[in-house]
Design a protein around this motif. Structure first.
Motif, PDB file in Angstrom:
ATOM      1  N   ILE A  60      89.218 -34.495  80.241  1.00 12.84           N
ATOM      2  CA  ILE A  60      88.873 -33.313  81.035  1.00 12.84           C
ATOM      3  C   ILE A  60      88.970 -33.653  82.517  1.00 12.84           C
ATOM      4  O   ILE A  60      88.240 -34.516  83.012  1.00 12.84           O
ATOM      5  CB  ILE A  60      87.447 -32.832  80.704  1.00 12.84           C
ATOM      6  N   LEU A  78      83.230 -23.031  77.567  1.00  8.24           N
ATOM      7  CA  LEU A  78      83.820 -24.363  77.581  1.00  8.24           C
ATOM      8  C   LEU A  78      83.639 -25.057  76.238  1.00  8.24           C
ATOM      9  O   LEU A  78      84.555 -25.718  75.743  1.00  8.24           O
ATOM     10  CB  LEU A  78      83.194 -25.202  78.701  1.00  8.24           C
ATOM     11  N   SER A  80      92.432 -24.602  80.460  1.00  5.67           N
ATOM     12  CA  SER A  80      91.167 -23.958  80.098  1.00  5.67           C
ATOM     13  C   SER A  80      91.050 -22.569  80.706  1.00  5.67           C
ATOM     14  O   SER A  80      90.150 -21.809  80.362  1.00  5.67           O
ATOM     15  CB  SER A  80      89.989 -24.805  80.602  1.00  5.67           C
ATOM     16  N   LEU A 113      86.301 -23.842  73.846  1.00  4.54           N
ATOM     17  CA  LEU A 113      87.630 -24.380  74.150  1.00  4.54           C
ATOM     18  C   LEU A 113      87.753 -25.837  73.732  1.00  4.54           C
ATOM     19  O   LEU A 113      88.724 -26.245  73.085  1.00  4.54           O
ATOM     20  CB  LEU A 113      87.916 -24.252  75.644  1.00  4.54           C
ATOM     21  N   TYR A 114      86.764 -26.626  74.104  1.00  2.00           N
ATOM     22  CA  TYR A 114      86.820 -28.061  73.803  1.00  2.00           C
ATOM     23  C   TYR A 114      86.747 -28.323  72.304  1.00  2.00           C
ATOM     24  O   TYR A 114      87.459 -29.183  71.770  1.00  2.00           O
ATOM     25  CB  TYR A 114      85.680 -28.802  74.503  1.00  2.00           C
ATOM     26  N   PHE A 118      92.809 -31.354  79.335  1.00  4.56           N
ATOM     27  CA  PHE A 118      92.595 -30.149  80.136  1.00  4.56           C
ATOM     28  C   PHE A 118      92.840 -30.527  81.590  1.00  4.56           C
ATOM     29  O   PHE A 118      92.026 -31.188  82.222  1.00  4.56           O
ATOM     30  CB  PHE A 118      91.191 -29.599  79.905  1.00  4.56           C
ATOM     31  N   CYS A 130      90.192 -22.144  83.691  1.00  5.96           N
ATOM     32  CA  CYS A 130      89.165 -22.239  84.734  1.00  5.96           C
ATOM     33  C   CYS A 130      89.801 -22.160  86.115  1.00  5.96           C
ATOM     34  O   CYS A 130      90.961 -22.541  86.308  1.00  5.96           O
ATOM     35  CB  CYS A 130      88.405 -23.560  84.627  1.00  5.96           C
ATOM     36  N   ASN A 175      87.970 -28.103  85.187  1.00  8.02           N
ATOM     37  CA  ASN A 175      87.761 -27.696  83.803  1.00  8.02           C
ATOM     38  C   ASN A 175      86.325 -27.767  83.307  1.00  8.02           C
ATOM     39  O   ASN A 175      86.076 -27.660  82.107  1.00  8.02           O
ATOM     40  CB  ASN A 175      88.685 -28.519  82.904  1.00  8.02           C
ATOM     41  N   ILE A 182      93.838 -22.089  72.684  1.00 13.65           N
ATOM     42  CA  ILE A 182      93.993 -23.537  72.555  1.00 13.65           C
ATOM     43  C   ILE A 182      94.858 -23.933  71.353  1.00 13.65           C
ATOM     44  O   ILE A 182      95.760 -24.769  71.496  1.00 13.65           O
ATOM     45  CB  ILE A 182      92.618 -24.230  72.502  1.00 13.65           C
TER      46      ILE A 182
END
Length: 298
Positions: free
Chosen positions: A112, A94, A25, A97-98, A81, A27, A86, A56
């Motif tokens: 996650i 977020l 991610s 991304l998800y 992730f 992060c 994450n 992604i």
């Protein structure tokens, strides 16, 4: 002999093997960015190269390519992730991304990895929203219930924070998997089985067992190189693992029986680098010793 294997559960649910695709991610972690600390956990190598991976869809395509030979056609995947924390970042970012990961029709589960102190109200609302689209798993790195060990590894949160996080996630209908490290300095077999039993009673549905291993460029490596830290041999690890499996409920899903670091960075124990050999040894020992998950709880 019985243990509740993730592979069996996934095969029942999806009609075949489901492959996990590790994604980044990008992060950071509150234990690294100064929110809590800047050093990270003592065993973390801060693998920034992985965190700098591409978007992604590109990551998914590359991860699928790596497993293509064994996955074959009509494969199903878990978008995982993995690196760092994450849920530590902008909820808007977020969500993007998800959602990109979940948009892939071959992805059947979103998993996650995060910390229990990074599950604020907005994050929880997002996870609940996503869980209505496809199943969401949240993986929490508890590692140990013992305060001295938690302080030594610089975990950075109290047990009450973990308990609150599990309760919130379960109330939101989200599946919880908890990580435990076996072999932390100073921990006895009884201490490790106490952690396993606690996890089994915590409300989490899954557990991942990891062997403490030493990677280059970690603070743990300096301790090991100074000769101040014993490392488990394989036989001891398997013995402790068996004791832990006997102390968790039969219905708890075991996601992992051991963990291994990247071979290029692994300093100790070197036996852990041969994952196939280790898993074969674990399975043989479970058969030899007639290991029954939850048998010590009866």
């Amino acid at each position: 002999m019985y243990w509740n294997r993730l592979s069996d559960r996934l095969r029942e649910a999806y009609g075949g093997k489901v492959y996990k695709l590790a994604l980044s991610s990008g992060c950071s972690c509150p234990n690294r960015d100064g929110t809590i600390d800047t050093r990270g956990c003592i065993f973390c190598d801060g693998a920034g190269a992985f965190a700098a991976a591409g978007d992604i869809p590109t990551q998914l395509a590359e991860a699928k390519r790596r497993v293509a030979i064994k996955a074959g056609e009509n494969a199903r995947y878990i978008a995982y992730f993995q690196s760092f924390t994450n849920t530590h970042g902008s909820v808007g970012r977020l969500r993007t991304l998800y959602m990109q990961a979940m948009a892939d029709p071959e992805v059947v589960i979103l998993s996650i990895a995060t910390r229990p102190d990074c599950l604020g109200e907005e994050v929880m609302a997002l996870l609940q929203e996503l869980n209505a689209i496809k199943p969401v798993w949240v993986e929490l790195g508890l590692q140990t219930i013992h305060p001295t060990s938690a302080a030594y590894i610089r975990r950075g949160y109290d047990l009450s924070v973990f308990e609150e996080a599990v309760a919130k996630l379960r109330a939101a209908g989200i599946e919880v998997i908890v990580h435990q490290i076996l072999g932390l300095p100073g921990e006895t077999t009884d201490m490790m089985t106490e952690t396993a039993q606690y996890i089994g009673q915590s409300g989490a549905q899954g557990i991942k067992f990891h062997l403490l291993h030493v990677l280059q460029n970690t603070d743990l490596a300096a301790v090991w190189q100074a000769g101040n830290m014993p490392i488990m041999d394989m036989e001891t690890y398997i013995s402790v693992l068996e004791a832990c499996v006997r102390r968790i409920p039969r219905e708890m899903v075991i996601h992992r029986l051991t963990g291994d670091g990247a071979k290029r960075d692994l300093l100790a124990p070197l036996w852990s680098g041969d994952k196939k050999r280790v898993l074969n040894a674990i399975h043989a020992a479970f058969l030899r010793d007639d290991v029954e998950q939850g048998s010590d709880l009866l």
